[in-house]
Write a protein that holds these residues in place. Structure first.
Motif, PDB file in Angstrom:
ATOM      1  N   CYS A 123     -53.283 -26.346  45.874  1.00  0.00           N
ATOM      2  CA  CYS A 123     -52.587 -26.581  47.034  1.00  0.00           C
ATOM      3  C   CYS A 123     -52.759 -28.190  47.762  1.00  0.00           C
ATOM      4  CB  CYS A 123     -54.218 -25.825  47.497  1.00  0.00           C
ATOM      5  SG  CYS A 123     -55.103 -24.369  47.481  1.00  0.00           S
ATOM      6  N   GLN A 124     -53.110 -28.682  46.865  1.00  0.00           N
ATOM      7  CA  GLN A 124     -52.925 -30.613  47.305  1.00  0.00           C
ATOM      8  C   GLN A 124     -51.339 -30.745  47.232  1.00  0.00           C
ATOM      9  OE1 GLN A 124     -55.036 -33.663  46.386  1.00  0.00           O
ATOM     10  NE2 GLN A 124     -54.141 -35.022  46.786  1.00  0.00           N
ATOM     11  N   GLY A 125     -51.128 -30.727  46.193  1.00  0.00           N
ATOM     12  CA  GLY A 125     -49.376 -30.918  45.780  1.00  0.00           C
ATOM     13  C   GLY A 125     -48.575 -29.902  46.561  1.00  0.00           C
ATOM     14  N   ALA A 126     -49.235 -28.981  47.529  1.00  0.00           N
ATOM     15  CA  ALA A 126     -48.107 -28.139  47.605  1.00  0.00           C
ATOM     16  C   ALA A 126     -47.918 -28.392  49.736  1.00  0.00           C
ATOM     17  CB  ALA A 126     -48.670 -26.625  47.610  1.00  0.00           C
ATOM     18  N   GLY A 127     -49.165 -28.942  50.064  1.00  0.00           N
ATOM     19  CA  GLY A 127     -49.308 -29.664  51.382  1.00  0.00           C
ATOM     20  C   GLY A 127     -48.432 -30.741  51.129  1.00  0.00           C
ATOM     21  N   GLU A 128     -48.473 -31.652  50.057  1.00  0.00           N
ATOM     22  CA  GLU A 128     -47.888 -33.360  50.046  1.00  0.00           C
ATOM     23  C   GLU A 128     -46.433 -32.401  50.039  1.00  0.00           C
ATOM     24  OE1 GLU A 128     -49.418 -35.226  46.860  1.00  0.00           O
ATOM     25  OE2 GLU A 128     -51.366 -35.105  47.836  1.00  0.00           O
ATOM     26  N   GLY A 129     -46.074 -31.426  49.534  1.00  0.00           N
ATOM     27  CA  GLY A 129     -44.778 -30.969  49.200  1.00  0.00           C
ATOM     28  C   GLY A 129     -44.229 -30.924  50.545  1.00  0.00           C
ATOM     29  N   LEU A 130     -44.690 -29.792  51.632  1.00  0.00           N
ATOM     30  CA  LEU A 130     -44.242 -29.438  52.873  1.00  0.00           C
ATOM     31  C   LEU A 130     -44.503 -30.570  53.753  1.00  0.00           C
ATOM     32  CD1 LEU A 130     -46.760 -26.283  53.064  1.00  0.00           C
ATOM     33  CD2 LEU A 130     -44.487 -26.314  53.044  1.00  0.00           C
ATOM     34  N   GLY A 131     -45.264 -31.496  53.534  1.00  0.00           N
ATOM     35  CA  GLY A 131     -45.523 -33.016  54.223  1.00  0.00           C
ATOM     36  C   GLY A 131     -43.473 -33.196  53.767  1.00  0.00           C
TER      37      GLY A 131
END
Length: 173
Positions: free
Chosen positions: A32-40
């Motif tokens: 989830c953290q990686g996906a959030g950073e990817g969206l950023g």
């Protein structure tokens, strides 16, 4: 050998999951953290990508890319590069995302198994976004004067473009 290639991805996923469990890593939280950073990151690059893609489409719609292709066709044909790849040759050193868009358009227009589609794919995989890379790395190192880095990198791009066209001709005829 086919079975080996079919099992590489499942075994890799299982290995990573087991390793994470052994290290007591919260895999779901990390995902989830990686996906959030990817969206950023996506939000940061989309405006530049849209601008570059718009510029490429404007150049194509204005006929400038076709004119460049026609003008450079004898030279490109002589060195074995399909003239239809002019847009990719111009965009790749500037933006990887725009180059992927141009490459995808070339592949959808001419087909993935055509000489143009194959050459575009190899060029995308064997060249670098020269100006972006120089800006990022030189900026991070605090270097203001690029000196010979840009001409040398552009020469490397030209060599990679020519080598990609040559490799496709040799391997696929």
């Amino acid at each position: 050998m086919d079975l080996f290639f079919q099992m590489v991805v499942p075994f890799t996923i299982a290995f990573v999951a087991l390793w994470a469990m052994a290290k007591r890593v919260d895999v779901y939280g990390a995902l989830c953290q990686g996906a959030g950073e990817g969206l950023g990151v996506l939000l940061k690059i989309v405006p530049a990508m849209v601008g570059l893609m718009t510029a490429v489409y404007m150049l194509r719609a204005s006929g400038l890319l076709e004119a460049l292709g026609t003008l450079l066709a004898p030279l490109l044909t002589r060195v074995g590069v399909p003239p239809e790849l002019v847009g990719l040759l111009l965009v790749r050193p500037v933006s990887g995302n725009a180059a992927l868009g141009v490459g995808a358009e070339l592949i959808s227009t001419y087909g993935p198994d055509s000489a143009i589609g194959r050459t575009a794919a190899v060029m995308l995989g064997s060249t670098e976004t020269t100006f972006y890379t120089i800006a990022v790395y030189f900026g991070a190192a605090g270097i203001r004067k690029t000196r010979y880095a840009v001409p040398a990198a552009l020469c490397a791009d030209v060599a990679a473009f020519l080598a990609a066209a040559w490799a496709v001709r040799v391997v696929f005829g």
